[in-house]
Design a protein around this motif. Structure first.
Motif, PDB file in Angstrom:
ATOM      1  N   GLN A 165      32.912  50.691  48.371  1.00 33.26           N
ATOM      2  CA  GLN A 165      33.202  49.681  49.393  1.00 33.26           C
ATOM      3  C   GLN A 165      33.366  48.306  48.758  1.00 33.26           C
ATOM      4  N   LEU A 166      32.443  47.950  47.890  1.00 35.43           N
ATOM      5  CA  LEU A 166      32.487  46.642  47.246  1.00 35.43           C
ATOM      6  C   LEU A 166      33.760  46.505  46.414  1.00 35.43           C
ATOM      7  N   ARG A 167      34.108  47.542  45.677  1.00 35.56           N
ATOM      8  CA  ARG A 167      35.319  47.519  44.857  1.00 35.56           C
ATOM      9  C   ARG A 167      36.563  47.383  45.738  1.00 35.56           C
ATOM     10  N   ALA A 168      36.602  48.098  46.855  1.00 35.45           N
ATOM     11  CA  ALA A 168      37.760  48.038  47.753  1.00 35.45           C
ATOM     12  C   ALA A 168      37.903  46.649  48.374  1.00 35.45           C
ATOM     13  N   VAL A 169      36.795  46.063  48.811  1.00 39.95           N
ATOM     14  CA  VAL A 169      36.834  44.725  49.413  1.00 39.95           C
ATOM     15  C   VAL A 169      37.244  43.695  48.361  1.00 39.95           C
ATOM     16  N   HIS A 170      36.722  43.824  47.155  1.00 40.68           N
ATOM     17  CA  HIS A 170      37.058  42.903  46.075  1.00 40.68           C
ATOM     18  C   HIS A 170      38.556  42.974  45.745  1.00 40.68           C
ATOM     19  N   THR A 171      39.081  44.180  45.650  1.00 40.17           N
ATOM     20  CA  THR A 171      40.504  44.360  45.358  1.00 40.17           C
ATOM     21  C   THR A 171      41.359  43.807  46.479  1.00 40.17           C
ATOM     22  N   LEU A 172      40.976  44.094  47.720  1.00 36.92           N
ATOM     23  CA  LEU A 172      41.724  43.581  48.862  1.00 36.92           C
ATOM     24  C   LEU A 172      41.713  42.056  48.853  1.00 36.92           C
ATOM     25  N   LYS A 173      40.563  41.452  48.550  1.00 32.72           N
ATOM     26  CA  LYS A 173      40.452  39.991  48.475  1.00 32.72           C
ATOM     27  C   LYS A 173      41.430  39.430  47.444  1.00 32.72           C
ATOM     28  N   GLY A 174      41.446  39.996  46.268  1.00 30.84           N
ATOM     29  CA  GLY A 174      42.326  39.514  45.214  1.00 30.84           C
ATOM     30  C   GLY A 174      43.795  39.683  45.555  1.00 30.84           C
ATOM     31  N   ASN A 175      44.155  40.834  46.099  1.00 30.96           N
ATOM     32  CA  ASN A 175      45.547  41.072  46.464  1.00 30.96           C
ATOM     33  C   ASN A 175      45.997  40.132  47.578  1.00 30.96           C
ATOM     34  N   CYS A 176      45.124  39.889  48.544  1.00 30.87           N
ATOM     35  CA  CYS A 176      45.460  38.944  49.615  1.00 30.87           C
ATOM     36  C   CYS A 176      45.692  37.552  49.048  1.00 30.87           C
ATOM     37  N   ALA A 177      44.850  37.141  48.123  1.00 32.16           N
ATOM     38  CA  ALA A 177      45.003  35.815  47.521  1.00 32.16           C
ATOM     39  C   ALA A 177      46.321  35.710  46.765  1.00 32.16           C
ATOM     40  N   VAL A 178      46.677  36.745  46.021  1.00 31.71           N
ATOM     41  CA  VAL A 178      47.925  36.744  45.254  1.00 31.71           C
ATOM     42  C   VAL A 178      49.132  36.595  46.183  1.00 31.71           C
ATOM     43  N   PHE A 179      49.086  37.247  47.332  1.00 31.04           N
ATOM     44  CA  PHE A 179      50.219  37.228  48.249  1.00 31.04           C
ATOM     45  C   PHE A 179      50.117  36.121  49.301  1.00 31.04           C
ATOM     46  N   GLY A 180      49.140  35.243  49.157  1.00 32.95           N
ATOM     47  CA  GLY A 180      49.059  34.090  50.045  1.00 32.95           C
ATOM     48  C   GLY A 180      48.484  34.366  51.419  1.00 32.95           C
ATOM     49  N   VAL A 181      47.824  35.506  51.575  1.00 30.14           N
ATOM     50  CA  VAL A 181      47.197  35.836  52.857  1.00 30.14           C
ATOM     51  C   VAL A 181      45.766  35.296  52.788  1.00 30.14           C
ATOM     52  N   THR A 182      45.693  33.977  52.825  1.00 28.73           N
ATOM     53  CA  THR A 182      44.437  33.296  52.517  1.00 28.73           C
ATOM     54  C   THR A 182      43.341  33.508  53.557  1.00 28.73           C
ATOM     55  N   ALA A 183      43.704  33.635  54.814  1.00 29.34           N
ATOM     56  CA  ALA A 183      42.680  33.848  55.849  1.00 29.34           C
ATOM     57  C   ALA A 183      41.967  35.179  55.628  1.00 29.34           C
ATOM     58  N   LEU A 184      42.716  36.221  55.316  1.00 30.56           N
ATOM     59  CA  LEU A 184      42.097  37.524  55.067  1.00 30.56           C
ATOM     60  C   LEU A 184      41.344  37.515  53.742  1.00 30.56           C
ATOM     61  N   ALA A 185      41.869  36.824  52.744  1.00 28.90           N
ATOM     62  CA  ALA A 185      41.152  36.712  51.469  1.00 28.90           C
ATOM     63  C   ALA A 185      39.801  36.039  51.680  1.00 28.90           C
ATOM     64  N   ALA A 186      39.766  35.009  52.521  1.00 25.11           N
ATOM     65  CA  ALA A 186      38.507  34.313  52.805  1.00 25.11           C
ATOM     66  C   ALA A 186      37.527  35.222  53.527  1.00 25.11           C
ATOM     67  N   ARG A 187      38.017  36.019  54.478  1.00 22.69           N
ATOM     68  CA  ARG A 187      37.133  36.956  55.196  1.00 22.69           C
ATOM     69  C   ARG A 187      36.592  38.021  54.232  1.00 22.69           C
ATOM     70  N   CYS A 188      37.457  38.489  53.340  1.00 26.53           N
ATOM     71  CA  CYS A 188      37.011  39.462  52.336  1.00 26.53           C
ATOM     72  C   CYS A 188      35.949  38.847  51.435  1.00 26.53           C
ATOM     73  N   HIS A 189      36.125  37.588  51.074  1.00 27.13           N
ATOM     74  CA  HIS A 189      35.137  36.901  50.241  1.00 27.13           C
ATOM     75  C   HIS A 189      33.795  36.820  50.964  1.00 27.13           C
ATOM     76  N   GLU A 190      33.827  36.477  52.242  1.00 31.59           N
ATOM     77  CA  GLU A 190      32.602  36.423  53.043  1.00 31.59           C
ATOM     78  C   GLU A 190      31.912  37.790  53.061  1.00 31.59           C
ATOM     79  N   LEU A 191      32.698  38.823  53.316  1.00 33.13           N
ATOM     80  CA  LEU A 191      32.143  40.176  53.401  1.00 33.13           C
ATOM     81  C   LEU A 191      31.595  40.604  52.045  1.00 33.13           C
ATOM     82  N   GLU A 192      32.346  40.343  50.990  1.00 34.67           N
ATOM     83  CA  GLU A 192      31.901  40.706  49.641  1.00 34.67           C
ATOM     84  C   GLU A 192      30.582  40.010  49.300  1.00 34.67           C
ATOM     85  N   SER A 193      30.472  38.740  49.643  1.00 33.20           N
ATOM     86  CA  SER A 193      29.232  37.986  49.362  1.00 33.20           C
ATOM     87  C   SER A 193      28.057  38.589  50.125  1.00 33.20           C
ATOM     88  N   ARG A 194      28.276  38.932  51.380  1.00 31.60           N
ATOM     89  CA  ARG A 194      27.193  39.536  52.185  1.00 31.60           C
ATOM     90  C   ARG A 194      26.801  40.905  51.630  1.00 31.60           C
TER      91      ARG A 194
END
Length: 92
Positions: free
Chosen positions: A57-86
């Motif tokens: 789960q952590l690996r999937a959320v981390h990867t999704l966060k990075g891919n979202c950031a690369v493609f400029g989907v910043t709102a989802l990247a931020a949510r992934c970051h929040e979830l990953e931190s929790r």
């Protein structure tokens, strides 16, 4: 898995085809690949019939966060970051 508080839906503007056209065919195809992979990842994370382990789960959320950031989907990247931190704070 740690749950985030729901946020209001973002209105759909139908701008995706125009964005893909403006970016060029190769960039558009890469974005569509990203979108398909992101959707698959979210579905896998949500699948209660076949739950992932904590590390997966952590690996999937981390990867999704990075891919979202690369493609400029910043709102989802931020949510992934929040979830990953929790997830890290709570050990999974």
């Amino acid at each position: 898995m740690t749950q985030l508080a729901p946020r209001p839906p973002v209105p759909h503007t139908g701008a995706l085809p125009a964005l893909i056209a403006a970016a060029g065919e190769r960039a558009g195809l890469r974005f569509l690949e990203f979108f398909a992979e992101a959707r698959s990842t979210v579905e896998a994370l949500s699948d209660e019939r076949n739950p992932m382990g904590d590390v997966e789960q952590l690996r999937a959320v981390h990867t999704l966060k990075g891919n979202c950031a690369v493609f400029g989907v910043t709102a989802l990247a931020a949510r992934c970051h929040e979830l990953e931190s929790r997830m890290v704070e709570h050990g999974g």
